[in-house]
Design a protein around this motif. Structure first.
Motif, PDB file in Angstrom:
ATOM      1  N   SER A 142       6.265  67.950  84.576  1.00  0.00           N
ATOM      2  CA  SER A 142       5.797  69.328  84.412  1.00  0.00           C
ATOM      3  C   SER A 142       6.322  70.256  85.498  1.00  0.00           C
ATOM      4  N   ALA A 143       6.940  69.709  86.542  1.00  0.00           N
ATOM      5  CA  ALA A 143       7.401  70.519  87.670  1.00  0.00           C
ATOM      6  C   ALA A 143       8.649  71.313  87.301  1.00  0.00           C
ATOM      7  N   ARG A 144       8.776  72.484  87.927  1.00  0.00           N
ATOM      8  CA  ARG A 144       9.920  73.351  87.656  1.00  0.00           C
ATOM      9  C   ARG A 144      11.026  73.219  88.696  1.00  0.00           C
ATOM     10  N   SER A 145      10.768  72.480  89.772  1.00  0.00           N
ATOM     11  CA  SER A 145      11.772  72.270  90.813  1.00  0.00           C
ATOM     12  C   SER A 145      11.458  70.960  91.518  1.00  0.00           C
ATOM     13  N   ASP A 146      12.390  70.484  92.320  1.00  0.00           N
ATOM     14  CA  ASP A 146      12.140  69.228  93.023  1.00  0.00           C
ATOM     15  C   ASP A 146      11.039  69.398  94.058  1.00  0.00           C
ATOM     16  N   GLU A 148       8.499  71.417  93.844  1.00  0.00           N
ATOM     17  CA  GLU A 148       7.235  71.441  93.111  1.00  0.00           C
ATOM     18  C   GLU A 148       6.870  70.038  92.637  1.00  0.00           C
ATOM     19  N   ARG A 149       7.860  69.256  92.234  1.00  0.00           N
ATOM     20  CA  ARG A 149       7.593  67.862  91.831  1.00  0.00           C
ATOM     21  C   ARG A 149       6.968  67.085  92.980  1.00  0.00           C
TER      22      ARG A 149
END
Length: 454
Positions: A142-146, A148-149
């Protein structure tokens, strides 16, 4: 109510107070455990449920959002806390699924309504159907960037993930980021200090690898040992011990030196400095601007036979001019280095806090430099690895005192104290700053800089 259910209730009420009233779990939970008269096992369960839920709150919110198919901001806060507690039990403990679901639903019912209980039951049963690994895969996807992941999977705000990466990269160790984030989510082991000249490390204890006064017990009640020693044996993170000892051991101590702990609350480092001063013919004074924290300092040094004067002045004016040989500036900071033991702190701080803190830190450090006699040493310490609070503050103060400050090699000093190699890589800015880490040293992420006034 069973003892396990009482533990859950204590955890839930503590989490509610933390999230609703900005309470501190480490202050509130022991009182709640005492009121509930929990035995050792149930107190341990309440502690694990409280701290585990608060540490992993960001991850659990992501799981709940997916399972409930709605933003967590749309869920009643009390019901959301019950869901977080239930999710922690389902994904991170060995608590039976039916117990985790049923008791969390009852907590939601008591905090909300019958409809809230039905909603909580549906969400938790949805979560219980899949493995923790499957939920982590969904959260990561669901993350939009590493960044954020990493923030979602390891339950850290993205800005903290980035600050940690930059601090590790300054040592050429950015590849340790996931290890650091993992360590931040583990319960820290209890570390103790025996004040030199006043207490001895127990024979059965295991000495710490870096601090010569630190040890860990194999079991038993550390608070009982603290009480019986009248505070001459203390619970204290090994990084905090090393910060105080680095100031003492940076250069040989001359008889009659004057020392100052400028921002002394709550007093752990003060007590260690006081014991060292006593054995080395120095005189220590302490200062803490907050009256409540100054009271804690007085309690911390109560076991020092000669007594330590504690003032309550603004640290930016307290040190005076050319008055002290050694000053400790344990500056107010974001506390990002102590997220293991202050689980709610990661959700309360923001990038907007940093500029105001760095300004205060710089003013305190500059005041300490002015308070040094020629040849005197200041130890600038933060329980944060954020480069703005560490290298940035020191660089600015050194510019202010153009050419009059010499940076000593704090890494070499810490290494000289240690029985084991502390693995302190050079900083990319060429400084002698020592940066400790939870994942590498099993300490708080303490930064130590030593400056000598010409």
């Amino acid at each position: 109510m069973s003892s396990a259910n009482t533990s859950r209730r204590v955890a839930f009420e503590t989490i509610r107070a933390v999230n609703e009233s900005d309470a501190y779990a480490n202050l509130l939970l022991p009182k709640a455990i005492a009121r509930a008269a929990l035995d050792t096992a149930d107190a341990g369960l309440a502690t694990e449920l409280t701290y585990g839920t608060l540490r992993r709150q960001g991850t659990y919110d992501a799981v709940i959002r997916i399972a409930a198919d709605r933003p967590v901001q749309e869920i009643d806060p009390a019901v959301l806390d019950a869901l977080r507690l239930g999710t922690h039990q389902l994904l991170s403990t060995r608590v039976a699924s039916h117990a985790a679901v049923n008791e969390s639903v009852e907590l939601a019912r008591s905090a909300g309504s019958r409809g809230a209980a039905g909603f909580a039951n549906a969400v938790l049963r949805r979560i219980s159907r899949d493995t923790p690994g499957e939920w982590m895969d969904r959260v990561a996807a669901s993350a939009r960037s590493d960044d954020e992941r990493l923030g979602l999977v390891f339950s850290h705000p993205v800005w903290i993930v980035r600050a940690f990466r930059r601090a590790l990269a300054a040592e050429g160790r950015a590849d340790e980021l996931e290890a650091l984030l993992t360590a931040d989510n583990a319960s820290p082991r209890v570390t103790m200090a025996a004040l030199p000249g006043l207490a001895e490390i127990p024979d059965a204890a295991r000495r710490t690898p870096y601090s010569p006064v630190g040890f860990r017990l194999g079991g038993g009640d550390p608070e009982g040992l603290v009480r019986s020693s009248e505070g001459r044996v203390r619970v204290q993170d090994e990084g905090s011990q090393l910060a105080a000892l680095a100031l003492v051991n940076a250069l040989p101590v001359a008889d009659g030196e004057r020392w100052l702990d400028l921002c002394a609350g709550p007093g752990g480092k003060t007590a260690l400095l006081a014991a060292e001063a006593r054995t080395r013919g120095a005189a220590l004074e302490a200062n803490e601007v907050s009256s409540a924290r100054a009271g804690l300092v007085r309690q911390a040094v109560a076991g020092i036979p000669e007594g330590i004067p504690v003032s309550e002045e603004d640290g930016r004016t307290r040190a005076g001019e050319d008055a002290y040989d050694r000053i400790l500036v344990d500056a107010p900071c974001t506390g990002l280095g102590a997220l293991r033991r202050r689980p709610e702190a990661r959700w309360r701080k923001s990038p907007a806090d940093v500029p105001e803190l760095t300004q205060l830190q710089g003013e305190l450090l500059a005041a300490a430099v002015r308070g040094l006699r020629r040849g005197g040493i200041v130890a600038y310490v933060t329980c944060s690895p954020h480069l703005a609070e560490t290298a940035g503050v020191v660089a600015e103060v050194r510019r202010e005192f153009d050419g009059t400050l010499e940076e000593l090699d704090a890494r070499a000093v810490v290494t000289s104290l240690s029985a084991s190699d502390p693995l302190l890589p050079p900083q990319s800015d060429g400084s002698g700053r020592a940066q400790l880490w939870p994942h590498r040293h099993n300490t708080d992420a303490m930064s130590i800089t030593l400056l000598r006034r010409h």
